[in-house]
Design an enzyme around this catalytic site. Structure first.
Site, short mmCIF file in Angstrom:
data_model
loop_
_atom_site.label_atom_id
_atom_site.label_comp_id
_atom_site.label_asym_id
_atom_site.label_seq_id
_atom_site.Cartn_x
_atom_site.Cartn_y
_atom_site.Cartn_z
N ASP A 65 0.82 -1.20 0.00
CA ASP A 65 0.00 0.00 0.00
C ASP A 65 0.87 1.27 0.00
O ASP A 65 0.62 2.20 -0.75
CB ASP A 65 -0.92 -0.05 1.23
N LYS A 71 1.37 4.30 -2.81
CA LYS A 71 1.35 5.73 -2.54
C LYS A 71 2.62 6.38 -3.05
O LYS A 71 2.60 7.47 -3.65
CB LYS A 71 1.19 6.00 -1.04
#
Ligand code: ADP
Ligand code: ASP
Ligand code: MG
Length: 868
Positions: free
Chosen positions: A734, A738
């Site tokens: 994750d 980003k």
């Protein structure tokens, strides 16, 4: 029999929908799903009418050498009908049989009918080849088998599926006054015959199946004596629509449904105007006008039988039986749209009768149209200049020459006297009609139409405004017809029909993709904020209207906006573990289909909000295509292959739409906003570093405080900080995403694999299920306790840090000392440090809560407000 009346519905299945046996079976399920007693009207399967017409024309025109080809095509047609029938009647087994070349068996009696009809066709074609003449009557007889076989197959398919049915030949129920090729129905006779024939069948619980497009015509000798009572005559191309409305009228049906390959009657032909929208409801006069002026979706005379009758006609999508479609009835809605739809007819010729002397000659217009009428030529658009020096009108190209010859005769004397200069024919044109009942009450419609055409650089050949003020039509060169329609469609904002004003809608419709924790939090904040006032004024949230929510099971859609109460109920039901499809108003569909349904409705400046964690790139692209702006909390569309995200941004830019992404990184923190401001003020961002995971931040500080790793992770899950699978956070995937999103902002040209990611999930725990993983969390406790102690011994602590530049993106565990800004971070707080040309020594740092449904929802809401 009781005296109670059965309510009757007429369902017509168009050729475009009935392509193969599976389609017939789908139609059968639609019929079986109706509560009222259905009467079925069917077209020939797609393309068959054209095939039959082509065969007849070739037989007459061709020489002997063409025979084998013709015979081959006849056999191909036989095969196609057998394949359709075996599958329609016999299902999957039938399909197989058809493939194995055993047609007819599974279809039983229909197979024999097919053979009989195709044999007859072959014989007919031979005689046509010998006679070298094709009369309209014979042509009608040839093509009639398309519909007749279709209806026989349908009746058999219904019976095979357990619904009693009866084939009723159209010549028994639809009576016409001719002529062949385009017969006009005789309403009175049809009313009587259809009732007499069909009502007993309905009363006996059978579904009558009637071939569309055809009826009977009487053939008389010159003394008026009947030579044949029931010769078959067609009602003109697309005539099955007319059959349906005729039967609807005769049986006083509660509705007539025309099942088509489009979502309804649309603001324009969707093949010509890509952003055409379904019109929820249309007045009979408007729809009739559209059909008359060439909208291919309805036969031009289909609505005449139901005029003045309480029989609404629905245009419904075959592919989505639950959808609303378009209601055509005597109601008037959507009055704020002065213009509702456009239609166009190509293949037109414009005839001008002109001359200086016309002013003094009475009755020129009357004589013009009278003589064309006698010649059987229909005139669609008429315009007469106010000086009366010319009359011009359009006729089908095919009739152009004939019309001119006829008029030259008619005005022979006037031309001789030079009162009339001549009859001019201009071919290769199209007429476009702009239709809407509300035009009568609005000023300046015509100037808007012509302004739009002028802006698009389109030359107008002629203009006419119907005296009904229901339509403005104009003539353009055939090749200008499509751009003209797009220009007018855009000028009246028809892509937004059904919501908001024609000029500028005062609100924006919001469609939620994903209705998990963030979705529910967002809906909650929206409802609450919308009610608040500042200085007596509502804030921007009141301009947002939640219209739809979509999840993997299905969707809930309320074009008028979901009420706060409805949203509350949905949230409760979702919370209790039910999918959207299972809720009261829910409908089952995959997300792409749900989005199709939603976007075909007339939404006001719609915004798609992607709150999922799935790979939704295709869906987001689809939403952009449907004219939606986009707000992303989901990182995946921006963090996949470079080509895809670039395509997405390009599409958004090309469509002049917007896509906001604030909530993809740092939840509600103004990361993108800050970046934009730096760049806009002329600064250059060199590097972005940060702690970008609320989950990992939380877990790190908990471990730092001595809590076991497993407990820290579980607590993060409970609080809704983690992604649905906590490994998405722990693996660094994750944060990697980003990092990639931020990197791409800086010009990073790499792929997801180029991001260096350190995973915190041991290899042994990667391939197992989420639940198994959660159960085995404690296995990692000892290792984490050791790491935390080691860092502490050095006066440092553990942080999961992303480091992003144009050239490199790396995310991983770091031991940070007291001097790092990251050292003091607590809990789920995120921190982002921008190193820029101006902030080179001391980076610009943004700190704040970076995870959790509420702050993420707040970030999304900020983006939404930027779009209002
Ligand atoms: P059927 O299968 O019932 O015969 P048609 O093919 O005659 O249906 O009519 C449907 C087609 O009409 C659509 O595929 C669409 O391309 C075309 N069409 C033209 N104008 C419109 C419009 N305004 N709304 C919907 N469809 C239209
Ligand atoms: N099959 C005929 C046509 O193609 C009639 C219809 O489809 O309504 O025109
Ligand atoms: Mg049609």
């Amino acid at each position: 029999m009781s005296g109670k009346k059965t309510t009757v519905e007429v369902h017509k299945f168009g050729g475009a929908s009935l392509g193969d046996g599976t389609a017939f079976r789908h139609a059968v399920t639609i019929v079986q799903g109706r509560r009222a007693a259905p009467v079925v009207v069917v077209s020939a399967p797609a393309g068959i009418t054209d095939v039959l017409l082509g065969l007849a024309t070739r037989a007459v025109a061709g020489d002997r050498s063409e025979r084998p080809a013709l015979e081959r095509d006849v056999e191909a047609l036989r095969k196609r009908y057998h394949a359709v029938a075996t599958e329609a009647v016999g299902g999957r087994a039938g399909k197989l049989l058809g493939k194995l070349g055993k047609p007819g068996k599974a279809a039983g009696g229909v197979g024999a009918e097919i053979d009989r009809s195709i044999d007859e066709l072959a014989a007919l074609l031979s005689s046509l080849a010998a006679l070298k003449e094709l009369t309209p009557r014979t042509r009608d007889f040839v093509v009639s088998r398309g519909e007749r076989l279709s209806a026989q197959i349908f009746a058999a398919a219904l019976a095979a599926a357990g619904t009693p049915s009866a084939y009723v030949d159209a010549t028994e129920v639809v009576f016409t006054d001719g002529p062949f090729g385009g017969a006009s129905p005789n309403l009175a006779l049809t009313d009587l015959a259809a009732r007499k024939k069909l009502q007993p069948l309905i009363a006996a619980g059978k579904v009558p199946v009637v071939p569309g497009f055809i009826g009977s015509a009487k053939i008389e000798d010159e003394n008026g004596a009947a030579l044949e009572e029931r010769a078959v005559a067609t009602l003109g191309r697309g005539g099955s629509d007319l059959t349906a409305s005729l039967l609807g009228r005769a049986l006083a049906a509660t509705e007539v449904s025309l099942w088509k390959d489009v979502s309804g009657l649309m603001t324009a032909d969707p093949r010509v105007v890509p952003d055409a929208r379904v019109i929820p409801q249309l007045h009979l006069r408007e729809a009739a006008e559209l059909a008359y002026y060439g909208a291919k979706v309805l036969h031009p005379r289909a609505l005449i039988p139901v005029a003045g009758r309480p029989v609404p006609v629905f245009v419904r999508p075959f592919a989505d039986p639950g959808a609303a479609g378009t209601e055509i009835s005597a109601r008037r809605t959507l009055d704020k749209y002065p213009v509702k739809a456009l239609s166009a007819a190509g293949g037109q010729a414009l005839i001008t009768v002109g001359g200086n002397g016309m002013l003094g000659v009475p009755g020129i217009a009357a004589r013009t149209f009278e003589s064309l009428h006698r010649e059987g030529i229909s005139v669609s658009l008429i315009s007469q200049s106010s000086s009366e020096q010319s009359i011009c009108f359009s006729v089908p190209s095919s009739a152009g020459k004939r019309a001119r010859t006829r008029l030259l005769e008619e005005f022979h004397d006037e031309i001789g006297r030079k009162d009339i200069d001549g009859i001019d024919v201009q071919d290769g044109l199209a007429t476009v009609a702009v239709v809407g009942l509300g035009m009568a009450g609005h000023l300046g419609i015509a100037s808007r139409v012509f302004g739009a055409l002028a802006d698009a650089g389109i030359n107008i050949v002629a203009i006419a405004q119907g005296s009904s003020e229901l339509n403005i039509s104009f003539v353009v060169a055939a090749e200008d017809a499509a751009p003209a329609q797009r220009a007018v469609h855009a000028a009246f904002q028809l892509a937004k029909i059904g919501g908001g004003a024609a000029t500028r809608a005062e609100h924006r419709d919001v469609v939620l993709l994903g209705f998990g924790q963030i979705g529910r939090a967002l809906a909650g904040i929206m409802a609450k904020e919308a009610k608040k006032t500042v200085g007596g004024k509502r804030n921007g949230t009141s301009k947002l209207r939640l219209t739809a929510a979509i999840d993997t099971s299905g969707f809930v859609f309320e074009p008028g906006g979901l009420t706060a109460r409805a949203v509350g109920e949905l949230a409760e039901s979702k919370q209790a573990g039910h999918s959207l499809a299972e809720t009261r108003a829910g409908r089952r569909a995959n997300p792409a289909d749900a989005l199709t349904v939603v976007s075909q409705h007339a939404l006001a400046n719609p915004i798609l909000v992607d709150l999922t964690a799935a790979d939704t790139t295709a869906l987001v692209l689809k939403a952009v295509d449907a004219g939606m702006d986009v707000v992303l909390a989901n990182k995946r569309p921006l963090a996949g292959p470079r080509k895809l995200s670039a395509e997405l941004w390009q599409k958004v830019a090309d469509a002049n739409q917007r896509m906001l992404t604030e909530a993809t990184v740092g939840a509600g923190l103004p990361i993108f906003d800050t970046y934009r401001k730096l760049v806009e003020s002329g600064d250059r961002v060199l590097k972005i570093e940060g702690c970008l995971s609320g989950t990992l931040g939380f877990v790190m500080t908990e471990v730092e405080r001595g809590r076991p790793f497993s407990e820290a992770v579980r607590k993060a899950m409970e609080k809704g900080y983690t992604e649905p699978d906590p490994r998405d956070d722990l693996s660094g995937a994750d944060v990697g995403r980003k990092g990639l999103i931020l990197g791409r902002l800086l010009g990073f040209a790499g792929e997801p694999e180029d991001v260096v990611v350190e995973s915190l999930v041991p290899a042994a725990l990667r391939g197992i299920t989420r639940d198994a993983f959660v159960a085995r969390l404690a296995e990692m406790n000892a290792e984490w306790a050791r790491r935390a102690a080691a860092a502490k011994a050095k006066g440092s602590t553990l942080r999961y840090v992303a480091s992003v530049s144009k050239d490199k993106i790396a995310v991983g565990l770091q031991t940070v000392s007291r001097s790092s800004p990251f050292f003091g971070l607590k809990g789920t707080d995120n921190q982002v440090a921008f190193t820029t040309a101006r902030y080179r020594k001391n980076p610009l740092v943004i700190t704040g809560p970076g995870a959790g449904p509420a702050v993420t929802a707040a970030g999304v809401l900020n983006d939404l407000l930027r779009l209002t």
